[in-house]
Design an enzyme around this catalytic site. Structure first.
Site, PDB file in Angstrom:
ATOM      1  N   ALA A  12      -1.454   7.652   1.036  1.00  0.00           N
ATOM      2  CA  ALA A  12      -1.420   7.304   2.274  1.00  0.00           C
ATOM      3  C   ALA A  12      -2.390   8.103   3.156  1.00  0.00           C
ATOM      4  O   ALA A  12      -2.658   8.148   4.356  1.00  0.00           O
ATOM      5  CB  ALA A  12       0.011   8.129   3.036  1.00  0.00           C
ATOM      6  N   VAL A  63       1.334   8.525  -8.716  1.00  0.00           N
ATOM      7  CA  VAL A  63       2.252   7.704  -8.931  1.00  0.00           C
ATOM      8  C   VAL A  63       2.874   7.301 -10.297  1.00  0.00           C
ATOM      9  O   VAL A  63       3.948   6.934 -10.593  1.00  0.00           O
ATOM     10  CB  VAL A  63       2.698   6.637  -7.955  1.00  0.00           C
ATOM     11  CG1 VAL A  63       2.708   7.172  -6.453  1.00  0.00           C
ATOM     12  CG2 VAL A  63       1.752   5.759  -7.922  1.00  0.00           C
ATOM     13  N   ASN A  89       3.407   2.213  -1.273  1.00  0.00           N
ATOM     14  CA  ASN A  89       2.467   1.756  -0.937  1.00  0.00           C
ATOM     15  C   ASN A  89       1.079   1.894  -1.953  1.00  0.00           C
ATOM     16  O   ASN A  89       0.229   0.912  -2.054  1.00  0.00           O
ATOM     17  CB  ASN A  89       2.013   2.286   0.317  1.00  0.00           C
ATOM     18  CG  ASN A  89       0.490   1.877   0.511  1.00  0.00           C
ATOM     19  OD1 ASN A  89       0.181   0.702   1.094  1.00  0.00           O
ATOM     20  ND2 ASN A  89      -0.561   2.834   0.505  1.00  0.00           N
ATOM     21  N   TYR A 154      -2.784  -7.401 -11.626  1.00  0.00           N
ATOM     22  CA  TYR A 154      -2.253  -7.173 -10.332  1.00  0.00           C
ATOM     23  C   TYR A 154      -1.329  -8.115  -9.933  1.00  0.00           C
ATOM     24  O   TYR A 154      -0.269  -7.624  -9.330  1.00  0.00           O
ATOM     25  CB  TYR A 154      -3.393  -7.292  -9.291  1.00  0.00           C
ATOM     26  CG  TYR A 154      -3.391  -6.826  -7.879  1.00  0.00           C
ATOM     27  CD1 TYR A 154      -3.480  -5.482  -7.521  1.00  0.00           C
ATOM     28  CD2 TYR A 154      -2.942  -7.735  -6.763  1.00  0.00           C
ATOM     29  CE1 TYR A 154      -3.301  -5.264  -6.124  1.00  0.00           C
ATOM     30  CE2 TYR A 154      -3.091  -7.517  -5.363  1.00  0.00           C
ATOM     31  CZ  TYR A 154      -3.022  -6.279  -5.287  1.00  0.00           C
ATOM     32  OH  TYR A 154      -2.819  -5.848  -3.954  1.00  0.00           O
ATOM     33  N   ALA A 157       2.153  -7.192 -11.418  1.00  0.00           N
ATOM     34  CA  ALA A 157       2.607  -6.064 -10.971  1.00  0.00           C
ATOM     35  C   ALA A 157       3.088  -6.351  -9.609  1.00  0.00           C
ATOM     36  O   ALA A 157       4.222  -5.882  -9.294  1.00  0.00           O
ATOM     37  CB  ALA A 157       1.368  -4.974 -10.780  1.00  0.00           C
ATOM     38  N   LYS A 158       2.492  -6.945  -8.938  1.00  0.00           N
ATOM     39  CA  LYS A 158       2.950  -7.348  -7.672  1.00  0.00           C
ATOM     40  C   LYS A 158       4.113  -8.594  -7.646  1.00  0.00           C
ATOM     41  O   LYS A 158       5.219  -8.078  -6.801  1.00  0.00           O
ATOM     42  CB  LYS A 158       2.083  -8.093  -6.651  1.00  0.00           C
ATOM     43  CG  LYS A 158       0.740  -6.707  -6.296  1.00  0.00           C
ATOM     44  CD  LYS A 158       1.560  -5.736  -5.781  1.00  0.00           C
ATOM     45  CE  LYS A 158       0.355  -4.839  -5.161  1.00  0.00           C
ATOM     46  NZ  LYS A 158       0.947  -3.596  -4.378  1.00  0.00           N
TER      47      LYS A 158
END
Ligand code: NAD
Length: 246
Positions: A12, A63, A89, A154, A157-158
């Site tokens: 963030a 994370v 996020n 990517y 993963a998404k």
């Protein structure tokens, strides 16, 4: 809209995560600002939030590291006394054509963008079960729906995040924990600032609304998913892409 709620937003300190943290605070939520890189940027976000009259603090955690994640969640619960909203996020890219993509590049992206979502979700579940309520919002991407050359790691993963959203939504529904995702298209961030005019024109040609999205466009949809206005929605992925994928 979110008065008295407590939220944690991962990644963030800048970009979309920062816009989400500010938007949730604007609606009255206390916000924990997770960061992995620049402490100064995270501190600046905290100060901007505090000026809105709500509580905020920064919390460093990778994370992709389970011990970090567990400590972060403990810290949020100890500072705020509850955890009502988790926004997953944090994300990275390590783009490369399939033939050139190193195993390490694949693993790094999966670990941060997919396993990170799994670990943060798992770590908040006990607290949200105790509260008998919770909202989890995952940031996927439209490429997780459409695919994209040069981004096998990517995209995997998404797409995984969309599946994880559905699975956790089904598993946690009986506990009144709602899990949804957003899938942004091309959003103007530090990343898109580096595009050439030609690349930018190529992107715009694919967007029916004819403009890049702003981080705030994503933040407002996340705010909706974090609020009671979406209390009969779970397991959904909302595209925020100017009409690219329809
Ligand atoms: P960004 O690079 O500006 O922000 C990503 C944030 O995540 C950074 O603050 C970074 O420090 C943090 N982060 C990275 N690895 C981390 C880790 N291991 N632990 C904790 N934090 C970590 O990018 P952004 O454009 O703001 O992206 C935010 C999210 O939106 C990402 O998940 C991204 O995949 C997704 N997204 C972005 C776009 C876009 O066009 N910008 C489109 C679709 C999806």
């Amino acid at each position: 809209m979110l008065q008295g709620k407590s939220a944690l937003v991962t990644g963030a300190s800048r970009g979309i995560g920062k816009a989400i943290a500010l938007e949730l605070a604007k609606q009255g939520a206390n916000v924990a600002v997770n960061y992995a890189g620049s402490e100064a940027k995270a501190q600046a976000v905290v100060e901007e939030i505090e000026q809105m009259g709500v509580k905020a603090f920064k919390v460093q955690a990778d994370v992709a590291n389970e011990a970090n994640v567990k400590d972060m969640i403990k810290e949020v619960i100890s500072q705020f006394g509850s955890l009502d909203i988790l926004v997953n996020n944090a994300g990275i890219t390590r783009d490369n054509l399939l033939m050139r993509m190193k195993e390490e590049e694949f693993d790094q992206v999966i670990n941060t963008n997919l396993k990170g979502v799994f670990m943060c979700t798992k770590a908040v579940t006990r607290q949200m079960m105790k509260q008998k309520s919770g909202k989890i919002i995952n940031v996927s991407s439209i490429v997780g729906v459409s695919g994209n050359p040069g981004q096998a790691n990517y995209v995997a993963a998404k797409a995984g995040v969309i599946g994880l959203t559905k699975s956790t939504a089904k598993e946690l529904a009986s506990r009144n924990i709602l899990v949804n995702a957003v899938a942004p298209g091309f959003i103007a961030t530090d990343m898109t600032d580096e595009l050439t005019e030609e690349q930018r024109a190529g992107m715009l040609a694919m967007i029916p609304l004819g403009k890049l999205g702003q981080a705030e466009d994503v933040a407002r949809v996340v705010r909706f998913l974090a609020s009671e206005d979406s209390s009969y929605m779970t397991g959904q992925t909302l595209n925020i892409d100017g009409g690219m994928v329809m």
